[in-house]
Each structure stands twice: as C-alpha cells, then as structure tokens.
Design an enzyme around this catalytic site. Sequence first.
Site, PDB file in Angstrom:
ATOM      1  N   LYS A   1     -38.006 -19.236 -75.749  1.00  0.00           N
ATOM      2  CA  LYS A   1     -37.347 -17.941 -75.891  1.00  0.00           C
ATOM      3  C   LYS A   1     -38.199 -17.016 -76.753  1.00  0.00           C
ATOM      4  O   LYS A   1     -38.432 -15.856 -76.409  1.00  0.00           O
ATOM      5  CB  LYS A   1     -35.963 -18.157 -76.514  1.00  0.00           C
ATOM      6  CG  LYS A   1     -35.103 -16.938 -76.466  1.00  0.00           C
ATOM      7  CD  LYS A   1     -33.734 -17.204 -77.097  1.00  0.00           C
ATOM      8  CE  LYS A   1     -32.900 -18.137 -76.240  1.00  0.00           C
ATOM      9  NZ  LYS A   1     -31.707 -18.631 -76.942  1.00  0.00           N
TER      10      LYS A   1
ATOM     11  N   ARG B   1     -30.563 -17.341 -82.824  1.00  0.00           N
ATOM     12  CA  ARG B   1     -30.502 -18.228 -81.662  1.00  0.00           C
ATOM     13  C   ARG B   1     -31.587 -19.282 -81.717  1.00  0.00           C
ATOM     14  O   ARG B   1     -32.703 -19.033 -82.143  1.00  0.00           O
ATOM     15  CB  ARG B   1     -30.757 -17.449 -80.367  1.00  0.00           C
ATOM     16  CG  ARG B   1     -29.732 -16.441 -80.015  1.00  0.00           C
ATOM     17  CD  ARG B   1     -30.268 -15.622 -78.832  1.00  0.00           C
ATOM     18  NE  ARG B   1     -29.562 -14.375 -78.706  1.00  0.00           N
ATOM     19  CZ  ARG B   1     -28.592 -14.149 -77.820  1.00  0.00           C
ATOM     20  NH1 ARG B   1     -28.262 -15.084 -76.967  1.00  0.00           N
ATOM     21  NH2 ARG B   1     -27.991 -13.001 -77.773  1.00  0.00           N
TER      22      ARG B   1
ATOM     23  N   TYR C   1     -52.978 -46.217 -50.935  1.00  0.00           N
ATOM     24  CA  TYR C   1     -51.693 -45.722 -50.456  1.00  0.00           C
ATOM     25  C   TYR C   1     -50.556 -46.185 -51.359  1.00  0.00           C
ATOM     26  O   TYR C   1     -50.701 -47.134 -52.132  1.00  0.00           O
ATOM     27  CB  TYR C   1     -51.427 -46.171 -49.013  1.00  0.00           C
ATOM     28  CG  TYR C   1     -51.219 -47.657 -48.852  1.00  0.00           C
ATOM     29  CD1 TYR C   1     -49.951 -48.226 -49.006  1.00  0.00           C
ATOM     30  CD2 TYR C   1     -52.281 -48.505 -48.544  1.00  0.00           C
ATOM     31  CE1 TYR C   1     -49.762 -49.589 -48.868  1.00  0.00           C
ATOM     32  CE2 TYR C   1     -52.102 -49.867 -48.397  1.00  0.00           C
ATOM     33  CZ  TYR C   1     -50.838 -50.406 -48.569  1.00  0.00           C
ATOM     34  OH  TYR C   1     -50.646 -51.757 -48.451  1.00  0.00           O
TER      35      TYR C   1
ATOM     36  N   CYS D   1     -46.314 -51.562 -53.012  1.00  0.00           N
ATOM     37  CA  CYS D   1     -45.091 -51.566 -52.199  1.00  0.00           C
ATOM     38  C   CYS D   1     -43.856 -51.903 -53.015  1.00  0.00           C
ATOM     39  O   CYS D   1     -42.770 -52.047 -52.472  1.00  0.00           O
ATOM     40  CB  CYS D   1     -45.234 -52.489 -51.004  1.00  0.00           C
ATOM     41  SG  CYS D   1     -45.428 -54.220 -51.457  1.00  0.00           S
TER      42      CYS D   1
ATOM     43  N   ARG E   1     -36.324 -16.181 -68.658  1.00  0.00           N
ATOM     44  CA  ARG E   1     -36.917 -17.519 -68.546  1.00  0.00           C
ATOM     45  C   ARG E   1     -36.927 -17.886 -67.080  1.00  0.00           C
ATOM     46  O   ARG E   1     -36.222 -17.271 -66.266  1.00  0.00           O
ATOM     47  CB  ARG E   1     -36.105 -18.538 -69.340  1.00  0.00           C
ATOM     48  CG  ARG E   1     -34.674 -18.621 -68.875  1.00  0.00           C
ATOM     49  CD  ARG E   1     -33.861 -19.579 -69.735  1.00  0.00           C
ATOM     50  NE  ARG E   1     -32.465 -19.488 -69.361  1.00  0.00           N
ATOM     51  CZ  ARG E   1     -31.455 -19.888 -70.118  1.00  0.00           C
ATOM     52  NH1 ARG E   1     -31.681 -20.389 -71.298  1.00  0.00           N
ATOM     53  NH2 ARG E   1     -30.228 -19.795 -69.708  1.00  0.00           N
TER      54      ARG E   1
ATOM     55  N   MET F   1     -28.080 -26.172 -77.974  1.00  0.00           N
ATOM     56  CA  MET F   1     -28.123 -25.927 -79.417  1.00  0.00           C
ATOM     57  C   MET F   1     -27.313 -24.677 -79.751  1.00  0.00           C
ATOM     58  O   MET F   1     -26.707 -24.093 -78.885  1.00  0.00           O
ATOM     59  CB  MET F   1     -29.566 -25.815 -79.859  1.00  0.00           C
ATOM     60  CG  MET F   1     -30.265 -27.165 -79.813  1.00  0.00           C
ATOM     61  SD  MET F   1     -31.976 -27.038 -80.249  1.00  0.00           S
ATOM     62  CE  MET F   1     -32.612 -26.064 -78.931  1.00  0.00           C
TER      63      MET F   1
ATOM     64  N   SER G   1     -51.708 -55.576 -51.703  1.00  0.00           N
ATOM     65  CA  SER G   1     -50.567 -54.683 -51.881  1.00  0.00           C
ATOM     66  C   SER G   1     -49.854 -55.121 -53.162  1.00  0.00           C
ATOM     67  O   SER G   1     -49.391 -56.259 -53.253  1.00  0.00           O
ATOM     68  CB  SER G   1     -49.632 -54.770 -50.680  1.00  0.00           C
ATOM     69  OG  SER G   1     -48.535 -53.916 -50.888  1.00  0.00           O
TER      70      SER G   1
ATOM     71  N   GLY H   1     -27.888 -24.115 -73.584  1.00  0.00           N
ATOM     72  CA  GLY H   1     -26.567 -24.401 -74.138  1.00  0.00           C
ATOM     73  C   GLY H   1     -26.493 -25.609 -75.050  1.00  0.00           C
ATOM     74  O   GLY H   1     -25.431 -25.943 -75.547  1.00  0.00           O
TER      75      GLY H   1
ATOM     76  N   HIS I   1     -21.524 -22.619 -67.637  1.00  0.00           N
ATOM     77  CA  HIS I   1     -22.195 -23.843 -68.078  1.00  0.00           C
ATOM     78  C   HIS I   1     -22.201 -24.912 -66.988  1.00  0.00           C
ATOM     79  O   HIS I   1     -23.232 -25.495 -66.659  1.00  0.00           O
ATOM     80  CB  HIS I   1     -21.497 -24.364 -69.338  1.00  0.00           C
ATOM     81  CG  HIS I   1     -22.064 -25.647 -69.837  1.00  0.00           C
ATOM     82  ND1 HIS I   1     -21.522 -26.864 -69.501  1.00  0.00           N
ATOM     83  CD2 HIS I   1     -23.142 -25.898 -70.598  1.00  0.00           C
ATOM     84  CE1 HIS I   1     -22.243 -27.808 -70.062  1.00  0.00           C
ATOM     85  NE2 HIS I   1     -23.239 -27.253 -70.738  1.00  0.00           N
TER      86      HIS I   1
HETATM   87  C1  PEP Z   1     -42.376 -56.647 -55.100  1.00  0.00           C
HETATM   88  O1  PEP Z   1     -42.223 -57.733 -55.663  1.00  0.00           O
HETATM   89  O2  PEP Z   1     -42.739 -55.624 -55.680  1.00  0.00           O
HETATM   90  C2  PEP Z   1     -42.099 -56.537 -53.662  1.00  0.00           C
HETATM   91  C3  PEP Z   1     -42.350 -55.411 -53.036  1.00  0.00           C
HETATM   92  O3  PEP Z   1     -41.508 -57.573 -53.054  1.00  0.00           O
HETATM   93  P1  PEP Z   1     -39.965 -57.931 -53.184  1.00  0.00           P
HETATM   94  O4  PEP Z   1     -39.288 -56.769 -53.831  1.00  0.00           O
HETATM   95  O5  PEP Z   1     -39.474 -58.173 -51.802  1.00  0.00           O
HETATM   96  O6  PEP Z   1     -39.995 -59.163 -54.022  1.00  0.00           O
END
Ligand code: PEP
Length: 891
Positions: free
Chosen positions: A23, A93, A858, A838, A337, A104, A770, A102, A453
């Site tokens: 502010k 303020r 990836y 993954c 803002r 503080m 992975s 809101g 609010h």
């Molecule tokens: C993991 O362990 O991160 C994974 C992707 O396999 P799961 O969650 O199936 O054990």
Amino acid sequence: MADKWVYLFEEGHGGMRDLLGGKGANLAEMTKAALPVPPGFTVTTEACNRYYQEGRTLFDALKAQIEEALGKLEEKTGKRFGDPNHPLLVSVRSGAPVSMPGMMDTILNLGLNDATVEGLARLTNDARFAYDCYRRFIQMFGDVVLGVPHYLFEQVIDDVKAQRGVRHDPELGADDWRAVIARYKAIVQRHTGQPFPQDVKAQLFAAVRAVFDSWNNQRAIVYRKLHNIPDHLGTAVNVQMMVFGNMGNDSGTGVAFTRDPNTGEKRLYGEYLTNAQGEDVVAGIRTPQPIETLREAMPAVYEQFVAICERLERHYKDMQDIEFTVERGTLYILQTRSGKRTAQAAVKIAVDLVKEGILTREEALLRVDPDQLHQLLHRRIDPSAPRDVLAKGLPASPGAATGRVVFDADEAEAWAKRGERVILVRPETTPEDIHGIVAAQGVLTSRGGMTSHAAVVARGMGKPCVCGCEALKIDLRARMFAVGERVVREGEVITIDGATGEVLAGEVPLVDPVLSPEFHELLAWADAVRRLAVRANADTPDDAAKARAFGAEGIGLCRTEHMFMAPDRVPVVQEMILAETREEREAALQKLLPMQQGDFYGILKAMEGLPVTIRLLDPPLHEFLPNLEELLVEVTKLRGDPQADPERLAEKEALLAKVRKLHEFNPMLGHRGCRLGLVFPEIYEMQVEAIFRAAAQLVREGVDVRPEVMIPLVGHVNELARLRKLVDEVAQRVMAETGTSVAYTVGTMIEVPRAALTADEIAREADFFSFGTNDLTQMTFAFSRDDAEGKFLPHYLESGILPDNPFITLDERGVGKLIAMGVAEGRKTRPNLKAGICGEHGGEKRSIDFCHRVGLDYVSCSPYRVPLARLAAAQAQLRHGSGFDNLSENR
Ligand code: PEP
Ligand code: MG
C-alpha cells in the site's frame, strides 16, 4: 538508510514494496504520478521488525521521525494535529509487502477528541457529520487499540435507533450521535478503567503500535500460513490525511476494479455509496449501489475517475482494485493494488493485456497462477438438472459447491475435520471467519456486495460464493435460515452456484467445465516456451483420452494393478494369488491375459503416436484378497455355527490360511514391486505378453504405438537386469509369433533411495528413469505415505518442524538431492537417458519448477492437472532458462 524509519509519500516509489509495504509503495508511486492522493507518510516494515526486537516498544528514533513527518503533513495541509480550529485528522492503516486484505487493522478519523470534534463541526458547518466521525473513531480505536468488544458499541447504536424509531444510521441526527458518544466513552471507561484518550499524539502512537501488533493476530497468522507468506516480513503503517465521503450527497466512497474480476471482461466494475465512509462498503454494512450511480450523480468526477483507472492499469500493467472517496465533489484516490480475481478472469485479463499491447506473452504467462488455472477445470451445476431454487444472491465467486449448512466458522472447521462437506452461511463474514472459509466448500452471506469480505476472500481462494442474498433470514441462535415459508436448519444440504448467485435445496448434479478460447491461447503460449514435456498418469482409455484432450504428450504412468481391481476381475486375480502351484497360477493368468490385452489395446490406441509407460504389477498381493480381520470374524462365526456348510467353512479356512501367509507387518516395504516379478515371473510374463499382443494388433492395424515397459521398486541393478531380460524375451517371442515389430523401451522407477544412490549402475539396464516420488518420499523420510498425514504430520506442519507437506510439495533438500543425484549418475552411464517424474509431485507447481531445474525430460500427473503442469513448466523455463543448473557441476 538503516536509521530512516519513516518516509513521506513523495519520498518513496513503487519499487519499495519490501520496505514500505504494498500500500505504501503504491501511494508513493501515485503521489509521484501526481494523482489526487491525500498526503501522508509510511512507517516502514523495518520499523515494525525493530519494534518487535525492542520487546514491542516504539523506540525513540521512530517516535521522533513520526513527529517530524507529522509536522510536514501539517505544513502541507494547512491543518494541525489536535488543533480545535483547524484539526488534522488521519487514517492509520496497515500495509504488508504482500497483500493480506482485511487481515490487519485500520483506524480512521484519528485526531478527534472532545475539542477537535467541535472544531470539525464548526469548520464543516455540519455537527451531525462531526459527531458521526467521532463516534466511528471511538468505536474503531476502542475495538482495535483498546480491545473493547465490538458488539458493545453496536448495541448502543441499535438501542438509539430503536428509541428514535429509525432503521438506518443516516437517519440519526447530531444529538443522537452525541448521545452515542457519551455512552461509548462510558463503555471505554468501564472496560479499560481509563477515560477515552484525549491526547492526539498518544492516540497516534497507540494506533501505530496496534497496527504492528496486528501483524501477529490470529487471522493474519492463518492467512500467512495459507498463502506461504513469511512471518519475518512485518507490516508497514500508513498515516494519511483523512478525506470524507460522509459530508453529504456530493460526497461518497467506493471501490472499483478496472475489469470485471469474475469474468475478466474489460469494463469498470465497482460499487459506490453516497454519503458514507470506506468501512461501510468493505464491511458490507450497507449494500452499495453500482458504480454507475456516480456517473449519474457526478458525471465529471466519474469521467476523471475513469481516466485515472485507465492510467493506473497501464502504469501497473495489471487490473487494479482502487479505493476512492469523493469529498464535496473532489475525487481522491486512497489506494490501488492488483485486484484479486477468479481463475477465469485471470486468464482472460492476461491474454487481453497481451492483445492490448500492455504485456508480452512471457509476462502474461507469469501472471497466471497455475493453481488458478486448475480451478477452471472444476465442475459446475448441470444446466439441465432440475433446480429447486431457494433464493438468489449476488454471484460473487464462480463454481458450484454442495454441503451441509453451518452457521459459524468454528463449526465449519470442526465439521470439515470430521470429513463433512459444509457451506458456511453467515449474515456477513469478517476476517475472523477465515478459518471457516478455508474449511468450507463455499460461502453464502445475506448481506454485503461483490466487494464484501466474503466475496473477496472466497474469490482469492477459488471457492464458490454467493453473497448479499437478502431473502435469507438467518437466525444464528436457532441455527437456521428461512426463505419465505421454507426453513433450512444446520446440517441440511444445499448447493450454491457462485456463477449465477442461486441457492438451491439439496444436492444438484454437476457437469464438466467449458474452457474459454483464452485458456487455450495461454496454454499454447506455454507450450511454445516450456522445455519439460507433460504426460499424464492414466490407467484407462477414457482417462488417457481426457489427458490427451488436456494436452498430455504421453502417459507417464499406467498403473496396471488398477486394471486388476475391477469387480469382475478380482475373483480371477484371487484365483491366481491363491494358486498352490505354478501350473494353477498360469491357468488363472491365462484368463487375465485377454483382459489385460484389451486394456492395453485401448490405452495404446487412445495415445496413438505418443509414448505410454506401462508399469508392471506393483502392490503387495494381499491388497487383492479379503481383509484379514474381516475374514477372521467370518471364519469364527462359521466355526461356531452348527448349521454351517462344512465345505464353505473349509474354503474360508483355506483362504484365511493363505491371507495369513501373505500378511506382512510392513507391506509397503514388503513383497511388492519387482520383488513380485522376481518371485512369480509368470505374473510379469503374462503382463508383458498382453502389452506386446495388444501392440502387435495395433501395428497390424497401422496404428503408431510406443510402449515403454517400466519395472517398479528397483533398488539393485540385478533386479532390473533379470526383469529386463524377461521383458525382452517375451517381447521378442510375441513379435516373432505375430510377425510384427514393435519399437519399445524398458526402464525403471526410481523410488527406493538405493536406486538413486546407485543410479549409475542401474542406468546400464534402463532406457529411462521415472522418479516415483511418492515412495521415494516415504522411504527417504521413513514416513508412511498411508498413515503420516492422519497422525503426526499435521503436528509437524503446524509447529513448523516441516515447512511443507513433503507428499504434496517435493522436499528439495532431501528427496530432491536424491533425484538430482539419480539423474546425474544415470546420465554418466547413459547420456541420453530419458528421465521423468510420476509421483504426485509431477502436478504441483513448485515441484515442477524443481523438475525443470534438475533437468528432467518430463513430468507426469493426473489428467486434470495437465494444464496446470503445462503452465508451471513454462513459468519454470521463463524463470530459470533452460534448466540443468543443478546438474552442471555433477556432469
Ligand atoms: C510413486 O511411488 O511415486 C509412484 C508413482 O508409484 P505409486 O504411487 O503407485 O506407488
Ligand atoms: Mg511407487
């Protein structure tokens, strides 16, 4: 300057957020740009931190600098603080470096006392106005600084209104307010044992202290935790000359957004209250009129305001949320803002600002929070479903929510902890209710406008909200609300539609969202920028197709065990597990083979031309069998039942014996993953055969398939070496039998710490890695992924032992180190090793940023998270360039 604690607005600029707060920096910037900002000064965040270091005292240098700045303010305004003839009144303020709307405290009309109020009355020729200001000041100061409960003051006004037989505050006259003031002062005396302070400097210092203290009030702490705002920032304090919106019908106050914060449409969107002060709008005490009221009442002021809005938006390159006041026909800008907005608006505004030449594409990509993008994929009410509409309020924050009605924030939190979905219903919300809003699916209020609010906070959190639903008669004591004849009690289910403002009885079916052209456009820009590929975790052709529609560039994890869980397959899977001999097991596997083949056929086809990582069976086998305890109860019952069929008893006893045999104390560290494939190779053989038969079939149909076979839970290279051989042999056999050639790769999950530590060896046998960060986190921390979150982890997070839940946000220092090492060591052996992630972290923005930096190829996440990941990957690229930073020293 280390010993400069106070800055006049004209001494600062917009780049000084850390020191002056958001502010303060904006007020300085607007002052520089010669906008009509009432003069004032800012006490810095450093002063706030020093205040805490000094044991919460206003140190002398700070007091001296405040007095000096006050002197300059007096010169500039020609008014004097505490002078009954020309009283200077100020607002005090808070303003942190990061916006915390809101959370503080604020005090208005400071500088009034029994003498200056008379001066104000004389000068303005408006005694009613002067006394109204004074009573507001006593009320705010009493509440914020002196800790007098707010309701005590409210009761007085209600009493006086009742005595006078009027409904609205403006109907009270000067004498009424004088009477209110006398009673207020008595309340303060009773509550604090002291008269209301008449020394204006003492008022100011106390107010500055109170604002500093409010940095550590409960709601501010909760808000910081929720938004990952560090506690050490501190708040600045802005002291500014008061201007008055409550000086008659040529005065007023308002809040406006330069674009519609719900849809992003380019139009002025705001509210205005004639003859009122700012807090009336924000607190939702009076439901304001649309901004067009100002256009009609004072066209010239409106035009000036529109021009300023345009200028501010161009200057800050973003949609602004502007507070303004008109005092007797003169416009003042009190604050600007970047405005909070819905996800839909965030995307549209970012894309539109590029088209208007205000932002570059890169800037626009960094403007949208990936989590907001995620909200757009949320479902909304099925337009064709029957709607039992109870009432209609203002559509304050889009999205639909269903839940049980609760009437206060603590209840909302308690019910949610029990696993209930709740809708928080309040007359209006205040910052005290924030924990209830966090816990609720959505918020419904009977009072307050689109900038109240409830509306602002819900929008910021992406929660559906309907506000200002005046048809709702809420009885907090009886825990119910009535709409006409109908009554809804605590615990009953309602649905709110934040896009239309409707409140519906019961649960209403929801449908998938429709995505805007701007959404696709922004993501196309993200795709052009990002280095990380984005894949999806999907186990069915439907999920695969959905993931592809959301922009997935392959499947990063297909968990084959999910295919075993279908009700018609479980008996066959059990037959396989319970088999006593290899022959029996193979017979059961032969029944599973065509089923699996069908699954793989569907997925590989849905992902034509893209890689599909298929992971061989991973979980412990007992997961497919009946629960040990339940089985034990059943067998005990059968044993005690003289009528029981002996054959059935024998069958159940055999099953019990088998389940007992498979039972493990630590199944997550037990006979699962590749260990299954090594001990029962026929299971993996069947799965690999199914993959390659499906692939062969598709190849013959002319479909481009790219299977990647993945071995789970490898910790030693020998495990992978043996299983890789198995995969290659079965693949070759099927290809020979079917006369086809399928291009495939074989890789492994890196989810056991030992695999990361010996990645150089493991890479000899793997075409790809992975990172399974769910298991890797579990095993690195030795936290059970199934139990920790229900046991000690909340304590760890609340007490700050851990900054984040490591199952949600990747732990860079520990688990991340293993990933960095795994990638680097793996690529030493195999420079073109493909590496991805993954685990759940593949769909979390901060973890994606890490994946980029560490040089993964990836990320893979659930289909609904794919758009979020595409944007987060682009942002990582824009922030860090091409990544690999962490690896360069190791390579
Ligand atoms: C993991 O362990 O991160 C994974 C992707 O396999 P799961 O969650 O199936 O054990
Ligand atoms: Mg795993």
